[in-house]
Enzyme design. Structure first.
Site, PDB file in Angstrom:
ATOM      1  N   LYS A  77       0.824  -1.209   0.000  1.00 35.30           N
ATOM      2  CA  LYS A  77       0.000   0.000   0.000  1.00 35.30           C
ATOM      3  C   LYS A  77       0.860   1.261   0.000  1.00 35.30           C
ATOM      4  CE  LYS A  77      -2.339  -1.294   3.668  1.00 35.30           C
ATOM      5  NZ  LYS A  77      -1.772  -2.666   3.847  1.00 35.30           N
ATOM      6  N   THR A  78       1.873   1.296   0.850  1.00 40.34           N
ATOM      7  CA  THR A  78       2.767   2.458   0.876  1.00 40.34           C
ATOM      8  C   THR A  78       3.519   2.588  -0.436  1.00 40.34           C
ATOM      9  OG1 THR A  78       3.040   2.246   3.275  1.00 40.34           O
ATOM     10  CG2 THR A  78       4.675   3.558   2.093  1.00 40.34           C
ATOM     11  N   ASP A 122      -1.707   6.738   6.186  1.00 41.81           N
ATOM     12  CA  ASP A 122      -1.697   5.321   6.546  1.00 41.81           C
ATOM     13  C   ASP A 122      -2.603   5.074   7.745  1.00 41.81           C
ATOM     14  OD1 ASP A 122      -0.985   2.691   6.331  1.00 41.81           O
ATOM     15  OD2 ASP A 122       0.987   2.920   7.265  1.00 41.81           O
ATOM     16  N   THR A 171      -5.863  -1.366   7.006  1.00 39.18           N
ATOM     17  CA  THR A 171      -5.894  -2.819   7.134  1.00 39.18           C
ATOM     18  C   THR A 171      -7.279  -3.289   7.566  1.00 39.18           C
ATOM     19  OG1 THR A 171      -5.099  -2.616   9.420  1.00 39.18           O
ATOM     20  CG2 THR A 171      -3.443  -2.972   7.706  1.00 39.18           C
ATOM     21  N   ARG A 230       6.623  -8.406   1.876  1.00 44.04           N
ATOM     22  CA  ARG A 230       7.485  -7.890   2.942  1.00 44.04           C
ATOM     23  C   ARG A 230       8.159  -9.038   3.692  1.00 44.04           C
ATOM     24  NH1 ARG A 230       4.481  -3.903   6.501  1.00 44.04           N
ATOM     25  NH2 ARG A 230       5.276  -2.416   4.958  1.00 44.04           N
TER      26      ARG A 230
END
Length: 357
Positions: A77-78, A122, A171, A230
């Site tokens: 997302k980032t 975020d 999230t 990640r």
């Protein structure tokens, strides 16, 4: 591509298979992040749709619509927010919902934005309610009302804002109020990655990190990465360390397996905490049902740790089920740990009775 470090924990205190980023992870992620949509691996539908939105905005000479990205941590997302700014050739401002506790905090950020700037917010669902209500008008009318004074003498001063693009990430999309969710022109849900996509992520990261890895080694790491880039990148770094110390630097299937065994990440991506929950459920409680609090005491962890850290992956993998009577192990859990379920836990057709019927 997209991206989170140790066995249960490393020097930074994070689980090796945890999906949140901190310390070393953030620094490495900055180097590994793709710079445009062409480099971004996975999320094919999201990439295609977002590409159309951005191209259309550039053709009109306008700022892009506000974008809402939802999905589990570590899926990109980032990274996508930074790509949006790069594709629109605009600067980006990064903040988070928990950092905005007052409407004044948000007003200060909004009033300092440049025209066309991308504001990445975020964990937007954790923003305070007053700030959230101010954001409604800012997103829709590019205006905020700043309250000066208190009580009967308070005055609302309208403040015009330059056109900007808000990229919200969450999230837990279900916690966003409908008025806020409806103001986003484009919404996208980020899915977990498949093994083939994770292998591509690992090969790309290995190239950037100057790590030698063969196809089988990448597949071994991908299979233990919980569908999350990640985690794949973090495991790659730990396997790289092992290969440099214990081998000749080349990561093969055997080297990757041996390295991740040291870090207690098994072939299915479970770590010590995950296996501890399953072992307690199977060995101490015969596969359940058992209450969450009792299960947490049995593994020596807080109730919230078991519920929020271990359970989501175990449920997604089909190893554990939540029932009205408590937590229950599935047949796959018994098979994964190489144990045989007791007769009382199987029904007449040989399948474990999850609901005790």
């Amino acid at each position: 591509m997209n991206w989170d470090d140790t066995t249960d924990t490393d020097a930074a205190g994070e689980r090796l298979v945890g999906a949140s980023a901190d310390g070393e992870d953030q620094a490495v992620e900055a180097a590994l992040r793709p710079k445009d949509l062409g480099e971004f691996i996975g999320q094919e539908k999201v990439r295609e749709q977002l590409d159309l939105v951005l191209r259309a905005a550039r053709a009109r000479g306008a700022t892009a619509d506000h974008v809402l990205l939802s999905g589990a941590p570590g899926l990109g997302k980032t990274t996508l927010s930074m790509i949006i700014a790069a594709e629109m050739e605009a600067p980006i401002r990064i903040t988070s919902g928990p950092a905005i506790q007052h409407a004044g905090d948000l007003a200060a950020i909004l009033s300092s934005l440049q025209e066309g700037e991308v504001l990445f917010l975020d964990e937007i669902h954790r923003m305070s309610r007053p700030a959230e209500e101010m954001l409604y008008m800012a997103m829709e009318d590019f205006r905020v009302d700043v309250i000066v004074g208190k009580g009967p003498g308070a005055t609302a001063i309208p403040l015009e804002l330059p056109p900007f693009t808000l990229v919200g990430a969450t999230t837990r999309a279900g916690l966003l109020p409908p008025p806020l969710r409806d103001r986003f022109g484009f919404t996208a849900h980020m899915e977990f990655y498949g093994p083939a996509e994770l292998e591509r992520v690992i090969h790309r990261s290995a190239g950037l990190l100057d790590v030698e890895i063969d196809t089988a080694g990448a597949a071994e790491i991908a299979g233990r990465s919980r569908g999350t880039p990640r985690i794949a990148n973090r495991l790659l770094r730990r396997v790289r360390d092992y290969a440099q110390v214990k081998a000749d630097g080349l990561i093969t299937r055997e080297i990757a397996g041996a390295a991740l065994a040291v870090y207690e990440v098994d072939a299915r991506g479970l770590d010590r905490l995950d296996r501890g929950v399953l072992e307690a459920l199977l060995k101490l409680f015969g596969g359940g049902p058992v209450g969450l609090s009792t299960l947490a005491v049995a593994v020596g962890e807080e109730r919230e740790t078991v519920e929020e850290v271990a359970e989501p992956f175990l449920v997604r993998e089909g190893l554990l089920a939540r029932t009205p009577r408590g937590r229950v192990a599935t047949p796959a859990a018994w098979a994964h740990l190489g144990l045989t379920p007791p007769r009382s836990q199987t029904s007449g057709n040989g399948q474990q009775d999850l609901f005790g019927a």
